[in-house]
Design an enzyme around this catalytic site. Structure first.
Site, PDB file in Angstrom:
ATOM      1  N   SER A  92       0.845  -1.203   0.000  1.00 11.83           N
ATOM      2  CA  SER A  92       0.000   0.000   0.000  1.00 11.83           C
ATOM      3  C   SER A  92       0.872   1.241   0.000  1.00 11.83           C
ATOM      4  CB  SER A  92      -0.864   0.072   1.261  1.00 11.83           C
ATOM      5  OG  SER A  92      -1.611  -1.063   1.438  1.00 11.83           O
TER       6      SER A  92
ATOM      7  N   HIS B  99      -2.812  -3.946  -6.218  1.00 10.22           N
ATOM      8  CA  HIS B  99      -3.252  -3.505  -4.888  1.00 10.22           C
ATOM      9  C   HIS B  99      -4.685  -3.952  -4.640  1.00 10.22           C
ATOM     10  CE1 HIS B  99      -4.171  -0.092  -1.899  1.00 10.22           C
ATOM     11  NE2 HIS B  99      -3.469  -1.011  -1.287  1.00 10.22           N
TER      12      HIS B  99
ATOM     13  N   GLU C  76      -6.301  -2.163  -7.800  1.00 13.61           N
ATOM     14  CA  GLU C  76      -5.489  -1.204  -8.555  1.00 13.61           C
ATOM     15  C   GLU C  76      -4.317  -1.945  -9.209  1.00 13.61           C
ATOM     16  OE1 GLU C  76      -5.670   3.125  -6.520  1.00 13.61           O
ATOM     17  OE2 GLU C  76      -4.900   1.563  -5.207  1.00 13.61           O
TER      18      GLU C  76
HETATM   19  N1  LIG Z   1      -4.327  -5.013   5.664  1.00 11.11           N
HETATM   20  C1  LIG Z   1      -4.789  -4.187   4.735  1.00 11.11           C
HETATM   21  O1  LIG Z   1      -5.850  -3.557   4.882  1.00 11.11           O
HETATM   22  C2  LIG Z   1      -4.023  -4.010   3.447  1.00 11.11           C
HETATM   23  C3  LIG Z   1      -4.693  -3.547   2.310  1.00 11.11           C
HETATM   24  C4  LIG Z   1      -3.997  -3.440   1.093  1.00 11.11           C
HETATM   25  C5  LIG Z   1      -2.654  -3.765   1.042  1.00 11.11           C
HETATM   26  N2  LIG Z   1      -2.010  -4.194   2.176  1.00 11.11           N
HETATM   27  C6  LIG Z   1      -0.594  -4.563   2.061  1.00 11.11           C
HETATM   28  O2  LIG Z   1      -0.483  -5.977   1.971  1.00 11.11           O
HETATM   29  C7  LIG Z   1       0.731  -6.409   2.585  1.00 11.11           C
HETATM   30  C8  LIG Z   1       0.421  -7.434   3.651  1.00 11.11           C
HETATM   31  O3  LIG Z   1      -0.441  -6.853   4.605  1.00 11.11           O
HETATM   32  P1  LIG Z   1      -1.310  -7.742   5.613  1.00 11.11           P
HETATM   33  O4  LIG Z   1      -2.261  -6.824   6.266  1.00 11.11           O
HETATM   34  O5  LIG Z   1      -1.804  -8.976   4.946  1.00 11.11           O
HETATM   35  O6  LIG Z   1      -0.160  -8.157   6.664  1.00 11.11           O
HETATM   36  P2  LIG Z   1      -0.153  -9.367   7.691  1.00 11.11           P
HETATM   37  O7  LIG Z   1       0.790  -8.978   8.758  1.00 11.11           O
HETATM   38  O8  LIG Z   1      -1.562  -9.772   8.046  1.00 11.11           O
HETATM   39  O9  LIG Z   1       0.479 -10.580   6.833  1.00 11.11           O
HETATM   40  C9  LIG Z   1       1.816 -10.627   6.441  1.00 11.11           C
HETATM   41  C10 LIG Z   1       2.234 -12.097   6.451  1.00 11.11           C
HETATM   42  O10 LIG Z   1       3.542 -12.214   5.893  1.00 11.11           O
HETATM   43  C11 LIG Z   1       4.194 -13.262   6.587  1.00 11.11           C
HETATM   44  N3  LIG Z   1       5.640 -13.194   6.385  1.00 11.11           N
HETATM   45  C12 LIG Z   1       6.550 -12.412   7.018  1.00 11.11           C
HETATM   46  N4  LIG Z   1       7.785 -12.669   6.539  1.00 11.11           N
HETATM   47  C13 LIG Z   1       7.630 -13.613   5.564  1.00 11.11           C
HETATM   48  C14 LIG Z   1       8.535 -14.304   4.710  1.00 11.11           C
HETATM   49  N5  LIG Z   1       9.834 -14.086   4.754  1.00 11.11           N
HETATM   50  N6  LIG Z   1       8.031 -15.209   3.847  1.00 11.11           N
HETATM   51  C15 LIG Z   1       6.705 -15.489   3.808  1.00 11.11           C
HETATM   52  N7  LIG Z   1       5.806 -14.861   4.604  1.00 11.11           N
HETATM   53  C16 LIG Z   1       6.267 -13.947   5.471  1.00 11.11           C
HETATM   54  C17 LIG Z   1       3.763 -13.086   8.029  1.00 11.11           C
HETATM   55  O11 LIG Z   1       3.954 -14.291   8.773  1.00 11.11           O
HETATM   56  C18 LIG Z   1       2.284 -12.700   7.854  1.00 11.11           C
HETATM   57  O12 LIG Z   1       1.454 -13.838   7.905  1.00 11.11           O
HETATM   58  C19 LIG Z   1       1.428  -5.146   3.091  1.00 11.11           C
HETATM   59  O13 LIG Z   1       2.339  -4.702   2.128  1.00 11.11           O
HETATM   60  C20 LIG Z   1       0.274  -4.153   3.235  1.00 11.11           C
HETATM   61  O14 LIG Z   1       0.668  -2.811   3.094  1.00 11.11           O
HETATM   62  C21 LIG Z   1      -2.662  -4.341   3.360  1.00 11.11           C
END
Ligand SMILES: NC(=O)c1ccc[n+]([C@@H]2O[C@H](COP(=O)([O-])OP(=O)(O)OC[C@H]3O[C@@H](n4cnc5c(N)ncnc54)[C@H](O)[C@@H]3O)[C@@H](O)[C@H]2O)c1
Length: 292
Positions: free
Chosen positions: A121, A142, A154
């Site tokens: 994001s 996205h 996106e």
């Molecule tokens: N949560 C939201 O609302 C949202 C919306 C759009 C985009 N995003 C983006 O999506 C991405 C993930 O966000 P999220 O909310 O799902 O985070 P999250 O913390 O829920 O999930 C991230 C996952 O990545 C895993 N992880 C960490 N290191 C790793 C590795 N080396 N190999 C494999 N897995 C690994 C973690 O164990 C975790 O399960 C971020 O870049 C965030 O900005 C989030």
């Protein structure tokens, strides 16, 4: 572009993206460093798929969709080669160094024709492209939270993305029964978060200056513009600390006053009023309801 998908990171977003791909008939390899997260991801998919099936939004049974998702425990992006994959997408935490390392590993695991994507994001897509040998096939995809319900995605062109890859990604998103919003420049906040943030900042400033209450702003925005939630109740739901960090990040990157976090937002966070999760934000949730 038929073929399997590799999803790295099985948290809130990765699990949802994996589900969306499986619903669309694709085999999915879902990778995470944490076995508990992988198990939890599969557990959360079942009730979500059951609800979608009940509403007639998916034609197959949840069991058939779930059988397409294979989970793999690994810290290295992909534990094994993925020569058939047409898309590899990362959804690991918002840490540029971690994302670069994972993207590099993903590139090594897939064939030279696969698209490679980030669900970031806040990290500039172009800055992540530097980690790849072939940045032309890399872009932002996205998804919005929760991916199983939010149909808009996106598609973000980095400075290096080729037109061929961009168009292929748009078609791939459509094949997932999702609606691609084409973002032709890699701006902080892309398109939709920029709009949401500027509207929400203005809403907070209007409350801060005593022009209207939070309740009136939210009710007015919903009634007049058809938003399902007002900007202030949305901020409370997301968490005011998360909202402040995201807005501050974009303000630091751009210096653009439209994204400067308003004083009221900072004050609420300083006082520990973080929205729903702390019992108070723009609204008071101490009685279980959101009162102004
Ligand atoms: N949560 C939201 O609302 C949202 C919306 C759009 C985009 N995003 C983006 O999506 C991405 C993930 O966000 P999220 O909310 O799902 O985070 P999250 O913390 O829920 O999930 C991230 C996952 O990545 C895993 N992880 C960490 N290191 C790793 C590795 N080396 N190999 C494999 N897995 C690994 C973690 O164990 C975790 O399960 C971020 O870049 C965030 O900005 C989030």
């Amino acid at each position: 572009m038929q073929g399997p998908v590799l999803v790295v990171g099985a948290g809130a977003m990765g699990a949802g993206i994996a589900q969306v791909c499986a619903q669309a008939g694709r085999e999915v390899t879902l990778v995470d460093v944490d076995q508990g997260v992988l198990d939890g991801a599969l557990e959360r998919m079942r009730p979500s798929l059951e609800k979608l099936a009940k509403k007639g939004n998916i034609r197959e049974t949840p069991g058939i969709v779930l059988r397409r998702v294979r989970t793999v425990l690994s810290a290295d992006g992909a534990a094994e080669p993925q020569p058939e994959a047409v898309l590899a997408i990362e959804a690991v935490p918002e840490d540029p160094e971690l994302k670069r390392r994972i993207l590099k590993a993903m590139e090594g695991a897939v064939s030279s024709t696969a698209l490679i994507a980030t669900n970031t994001s806040g990290v500039p897509v172009t800055a992540l492209a530097e980690s790849l040998q072939e940045p032309g096939r890399f872009l932002g995809l996205h998804f919005f939270n929760p991916p199983a319900l939010m149909r808009v995605v996106e598609v973000i062109r980095s400075e290096r993305t080729t037109t061929e890859s961009f168009d292929a990604a748009v078609a791939l998103v459509r094949s997932l029964d999702r609606d691609p919003v084409q973002v032709q420049q890699d701006l902080p906040g892309f398109v939709l978060n920029r709009i949401a943030m500027t509207a929400s900042n203005e809403a907070i400033r209007l409350v801060q200056e005593g022009v209207a209450t939070a309740e009136d702003v939210d009710r007015g925005v919903k009634g007049a513009f058809g938003w399902r939630m007002g900007p202030l109740e949305t901020a409370d739901l997301v968490g005011l600390d998360v909202v402040l960090a995201a807005r501050g990040g974009i303000f630091d990157q751009t210096g653009d006053p439209r994204f400067e976090p308003p004083a009221l937002l900072r004050d609420l966070v300083d006082q520990g009023h973080l929205g729903r999760k702390s019992g108070r934000g723009f609204y008071d949730y101490s009685d279980g309801e959101g009162d102004d």
